[in-house]
Design an enzyme around this catalytic site. Structure first.
Site, PDB file in Angstrom:
ATOM      1  N   TRP A 187      48.714  38.314 -95.562  1.00 37.18           N
ATOM      2  CA  TRP A 187      48.789  39.076 -94.320  1.00 37.18           C
ATOM      3  C   TRP A 187      49.655  38.291 -93.346  1.00 37.18           C
ATOM      4  O   TRP A 187      49.431  37.101 -93.141  1.00 37.18           O
ATOM      5  CB  TRP A 187      47.402  39.321 -93.690  1.00 37.18           C
ATOM      6  CG  TRP A 187      47.586  39.853 -92.305  1.00 37.18           C
ATOM      7  CD1 TRP A 187      48.033  41.105 -91.978  1.00 37.18           C
ATOM      8  CD2 TRP A 187      47.418  39.153 -91.069  1.00 37.18           C
ATOM      9  NE1 TRP A 187      48.148  41.215 -90.610  1.00 37.18           N
ATOM     10  CE2 TRP A 187      47.785  40.039 -90.026  1.00 37.18           C
ATOM     11  CE3 TRP A 187      47.005  37.854 -90.744  1.00 37.18           C
ATOM     12  CZ2 TRP A 187      47.741  39.668 -88.680  1.00 37.18           C
ATOM     13  CZ3 TRP A 187      46.966  37.484 -89.398  1.00 37.18           C
ATOM     14  CH2 TRP A 187      47.322  38.388 -88.393  1.00 37.18           C
ATOM     15  N   GLU A 226      48.209  42.886 -97.290  1.00 33.71           N
ATOM     16  CA  GLU A 226      47.367  43.526 -96.259  1.00 33.71           C
ATOM     17  C   GLU A 226      48.194  44.116 -95.119  1.00 33.71           C
ATOM     18  O   GLU A 226      48.905  43.409 -94.413  1.00 33.71           O
ATOM     19  CB  GLU A 226      46.374  42.498 -95.692  1.00 33.71           C
ATOM     20  CG  GLU A 226      45.435  43.078 -94.635  1.00 33.71           C
ATOM     21  CD  GLU A 226      44.435  42.049 -94.104  1.00 33.71           C
ATOM     22  OE1 GLU A 226      44.528  40.857 -94.490  1.00 33.71           O
ATOM     23  OE2 GLU A 226      43.575  42.434 -93.297  1.00 33.71           O
ATOM     24  N   LYS A 228      48.571  46.440 -91.491  1.00 38.32           N
ATOM     25  CA  LYS A 228      47.890  46.465 -90.203  1.00 38.32           C
ATOM     26  C   LYS A 228      48.554  47.485 -89.296  1.00 38.32           C
ATOM     27  O   LYS A 228      49.723  47.824 -89.472  1.00 38.32           O
ATOM     28  CB  LYS A 228      47.973  45.062 -89.594  1.00 38.32           C
ATOM     29  CG  LYS A 228      47.137  44.873 -88.376  1.00 38.32           C
ATOM     30  CD  LYS A 228      46.970  43.400 -88.062  1.00 38.32           C
ATOM     31  CE  LYS A 228      46.132  43.258 -86.804  1.00 38.32           C
ATOM     32  NZ  LYS A 228      45.771  41.888 -86.515  1.00 38.32           N
ATOM     33  N   ASP A 259      41.932  46.659 -94.812  1.00 37.60           N
ATOM     34  CA  ASP A 259      41.034  46.077 -93.815  1.00 37.60           C
ATOM     35  C   ASP A 259      40.538  47.242 -92.963  1.00 37.60           C
ATOM     36  O   ASP A 259      41.344  47.995 -92.402  1.00 37.60           O
ATOM     37  CB  ASP A 259      41.806  45.044 -92.974  1.00 37.60           C
ATOM     38  CG  ASP A 259      40.913  44.332 -91.959  1.00 37.60           C
ATOM     39  OD1 ASP A 259      40.196  45.015 -91.205  1.00 37.60           O
ATOM     40  OD2 ASP A 259      40.949  43.093 -91.894  1.00 37.60           O
ATOM     41  N   HIS A 262      42.055  48.021 -89.555  1.00 38.72           N
ATOM     42  CA  HIS A 262      43.511  48.106 -89.414  1.00 38.72           C
ATOM     43  C   HIS A 262      44.072  49.520 -89.447  1.00 38.72           C
ATOM     44  O   HIS A 262      45.218  49.727 -89.850  1.00 38.72           O
ATOM     45  CB  HIS A 262      44.174  47.265 -90.501  1.00 38.72           C
ATOM     46  CG  HIS A 262      44.005  45.794 -90.292  1.00 38.72           C
ATOM     47  ND1 HIS A 262      44.667  44.837 -91.007  1.00 38.72           N
ATOM     48  CD2 HIS A 262      43.238  45.112 -89.396  1.00 38.72           C
ATOM     49  CE1 HIS A 262      44.325  43.636 -90.590  1.00 38.72           C
ATOM     50  NE2 HIS A 262      43.444  43.775 -89.621  1.00 38.72           N
ATOM     51  N   HIS A 286      38.875  44.400 -96.996  1.00 38.66           N
ATOM     52  CA  HIS A 286      38.407  43.499 -95.939  1.00 38.66           C
ATOM     53  C   HIS A 286      37.436  44.314 -95.113  1.00 38.66           C
ATOM     54  O   HIS A 286      37.848  45.141 -94.299  1.00 38.66           O
ATOM     55  CB  HIS A 286      39.568  43.019 -95.048  1.00 38.66           C
ATOM     56  CG  HIS A 286      40.253  41.804 -95.551  1.00 38.66           C
ATOM     57  ND1 HIS A 286      41.171  41.096 -94.820  1.00 38.66           N
ATOM     58  CD2 HIS A 286      40.120  41.140 -96.736  1.00 38.66           C
ATOM     59  CE1 HIS A 286      41.585  40.052 -95.523  1.00 38.66           C
ATOM     60  NE2 HIS A 286      40.973  40.070 -96.692  1.00 38.66           N
ATOM     61  N   ASP A 294      40.962  46.632 -83.284  1.00 37.13           N
ATOM     62  CA  ASP A 294      40.723  45.732 -84.415  1.00 37.13           C
ATOM     63  C   ASP A 294      39.983  44.489 -83.929  1.00 37.13           C
ATOM     64  O   ASP A 294      40.511  43.392 -83.897  1.00 37.13           O
ATOM     65  CB  ASP A 294      42.093  45.354 -85.015  1.00 37.13           C
ATOM     66  CG  ASP A 294      41.981  44.372 -86.170  1.00 37.13           C
ATOM     67  OD1 ASP A 294      40.963  44.416 -86.875  1.00 37.13           O
ATOM     68  OD2 ASP A 294      42.906  43.571 -86.351  1.00 37.13           O
ATOM     69  N   ASP A 296      37.187  42.998 -85.002  1.00 30.26           N
ATOM     70  CA  ASP A 296      36.500  42.116 -85.951  1.00 30.26           C
ATOM     71  C   ASP A 296      35.056  41.816 -85.570  1.00 30.26           C
ATOM     72  O   ASP A 296      34.610  40.667 -85.619  1.00 30.26           O
ATOM     73  CB  ASP A 296      37.308  40.819 -86.145  1.00 30.26           C
ATOM     74  CG  ASP A 296      38.615  41.076 -86.895  1.00 30.26           C
ATOM     75  OD1 ASP A 296      38.540  41.400 -88.083  1.00 30.26           O
ATOM     76  OD2 ASP A 296      39.691  40.991 -86.275  1.00 30.26           O
ATOM     77  N   ASP A 326      35.763  40.343 -93.467  1.00 29.92           N
ATOM     78  CA  ASP A 326      36.738  39.807 -92.514  1.00 29.92           C
ATOM     79  C   ASP A 326      36.321  40.164 -91.095  1.00 29.92           C
ATOM     80  O   ASP A 326      36.619  41.253 -90.620  1.00 29.92           O
ATOM     81  CB  ASP A 326      38.145  40.336 -92.828  1.00 29.92           C
ATOM     82  CG  ASP A 326      39.177  39.729 -91.884  1.00 29.92           C
ATOM     83  OD1 ASP A 326      38.831  38.790 -91.153  1.00 29.92           O
ATOM     84  OD2 ASP A 326      40.332  40.197 -91.892  1.00 29.92           O
TER      85      ASP A 326
HETATM   86  C1  RNT Z   1      44.173  40.040 -89.367  1.00 32.20           C
HETATM   87  C2  RNT Z   1      43.820  40.270 -90.785  1.00 32.20           C
HETATM   88  C3  RNT Z   1      43.599  39.040 -91.607  1.00 32.20           C
HETATM   89  C4  RNT Z   1      42.857  37.959 -90.868  1.00 32.20           C
HETATM   90  C5  RNT Z   1      42.489  36.775 -91.696  1.00 32.20           C
HETATM   91  C6  RNT Z   1      42.093  35.610 -90.865  1.00 32.20           C
HETATM   92  O1  RNT Z   1      44.164  41.172 -88.606  1.00 32.20           O
HETATM   93  O2  RNT Z   1      42.712  41.103 -90.875  1.00 32.20           O
HETATM   94  O3  RNT Z   1      43.007  39.365 -92.807  1.00 32.20           O
HETATM   95  O4  RNT Z   1      41.708  38.449 -90.257  1.00 32.20           O
HETATM   96  O5  RNT Z   1      43.495  36.501 -92.563  1.00 32.20           O
HETATM   97 ZN    ZN Z   2      41.839  41.376 -92.812  1.00 27.05          ZN
END
Ligand code: RNT
Ligand code: ZN
Length: 419
Positions: A187, A226, A228, A259, A262, A286, A294, A296, A326
């Site tokens: 990523w 990955e 986004k 993810d 994302h 993820h 986003d 997290d 994640d």
């Molecule tokens: C970032 C991505 C990625 C990170 C990690 C730390 O938006 O989701 O996967 O969260 O690599």
């Molecule tokens: Zn991620």
């Protein structure tokens, strides 16, 4: 406080109830037992890592909060990870970022890392019956800027190509060591705050960089890429968008990493699984929780997670979908954040494995659509929780909320002393 006799009695009643719908609870537990989640190392220390020259977190991602107890050393990350494994059922994987190498206090730049910097991790993982996964790290570095692998500046681009190639080499060695493929996620944050004049230019450069990085074929590692939607400060354009990596993944038979933070908030990630399974070899997830963006947040058992898990199970794809976590929350006890998110992911998978799916499919095939809807609704309140409790009991880990006190104890004795 949970009581073993009650857990067993409740389980036996649940087992009968499920059997009446053609669902085998023992089989569901056996299947869940085999699901190894890839636990992200970065919840332990707020995505800091162990580079001697380490600066602040960049790349459009952000950790909020300053709850005491962040892991500050390799030993502390390892100790926290092991604590987590005692509070969750099953055998799992541990997912490292390149900045978590064992650099022994030396400055090792990203274009100099080697498998030797990760040997102590490999040994630790083996001792603790964990398998490792890996990630290249493009963020939090003086050369990160807004563009890494998509940078028109040849020297910066070459730096990141070298880093990423080395990460694949490290992953290959990890895979060999653990006799199980190491999954390496790529990523990068590359993008811009405003819309660039040429969106095409940077995507062309990224494609060329990836082609060069992936020219080496390995046997003991697997690549995933990955996508986004946007990053903080990089809101208008992301070079590695979903379309970009979906195209790249299909053409080059790479896994695409989905993810769950994302995508647009109303977009269904669950709906993507069946399509990707038809065109790419495997899928990496993820599992995260976006709140407005986003962000997290710690994963919880919500409709999105239930839908995603159901889809993986309905597609009979637990062997082709790798499930990683994640998220990073520094506002609460970080061990607690891990355990809540992991257990919720496992609960969602268990609910999915307990779905009376054969009956739903047969209703659908017969055009009995009211019946299908009714059973889908009823399935939501079947006694899955009794099976979950039994699963925890069998795995010899705390049942229900009993893990709260274990985490309080660890906080009192260990993490609260990290000042
Ligand atoms: C970032 C991505 C990625 C990170 C990690 C730390 O938006 O989701 O996967 O969260 O690599
Ligand atoms: Zn991620």
């Amino acid at each position: 406080m949970t009581n073993e006799k009650n857990i067993i009695e409740s389980y036996n009643l649940a087992k009968e109830r499920y059997a009446s719908l053609g669902v085998d609870t023992e089989k569901a537990m056996d299947q869940l037992q085999k699901v190894a989640l890839s636990i992200h190392c970065w919840q332990a220390d707020d995505v800091t890592g162990f580079e001697k020259s380490g600066g602040s977190l960049t790349g459009g991602i952000q950790v909020t909060g300053n709850y005491p107890g962040r892991a500050r050393t390799i030993d502390e990350v390892r100790a926290d990870a092991i604590k987590v494994t005692t509070l969750i059922p099953g055998k799992h994987r541990f997912n490292l970022h390149a900045i978590y190498g064992d650099f022994q206090g030396k400055v090792v730049d990203r274009n100099e890392i080697e498998p030797k910097h990760f040997i102590s991790w490999m040994e630790w993982a083996k001792e603790n019956d964990l398998k490792l996964d890996f990630n290249s790290t493009s963020f939090s570095h003086p050369k990160s800027g807004n563009l890494t692998l998509a940078n028109p500046d040849e020297s910066i681009r070459r730096f990141w190509i070298e880093h990423t190639k080395r990460c694949r080499w490290i992953s290959e060695e990890m895979g060999k060591f653990q006799n199980d493929p190491c999954i390496m996620n790529l990523w990068i944050h590359d993008g811009s705050k405003e819309v660039p004049a040429s969106r095409l230019k940077y995507r062309q450069i990224l494609k060329e960089s990836l082609d060069e990085i992936y020219a080496t074929k390995y046997q003991n590692m697997k690549d995933c890429i990955e996508a986004k939607l946007f990053g903080i400060g990089l809101e208008s354009y992301t070079v590695g968008s979903y379309d970009f990596y979906l195209g790249y993944g299909v053409k080059n038979q790479k896994m695409v990493t989905l993810d769950t933070g994302h995508f647009h908030l109303t977009e269904s990630i669950a709906d993507k699984i069946s399509s990707l399974l038809l065109f790419t070899p495997e899928i990496m997830l993820h599992v995260s929780r976006p709140v407005r963006w986003d962000s997290d947040h710690v994963v919880i058992l919500n409709d999105e997670l239930a839908d995603l898990s159901r889809e993986v199970v309905r597609c009979n794809a637990l062997n082709r979908v790798h499930i990683g976590l994640d998220y990073f929350d520094a506002t609460i006890n970080r061990i607690g954040a891990y355990v809540v998110g992991i257990r919720s992911t496992q609960k969602a998978l268990l609910q999915a494995l307990l779905e009376p799916y054969a009956k739903l499919v047969s209703y659908e095939a017969n055009g009995q659509l009211f019946q299908r809807l009714a059973l889908q609704e009823e399935a939501k309140s079947l006694p899955w929780n009794a099976v979950w409790d039994m699963f925890c009991l069998k795995n010899n880990v705390p049942v229900g909320e009993d893990y709260i006190k274990d985490i309080e104890k660890y906080e009192a004795e260990i993490t609260s002393k990290r000042v």
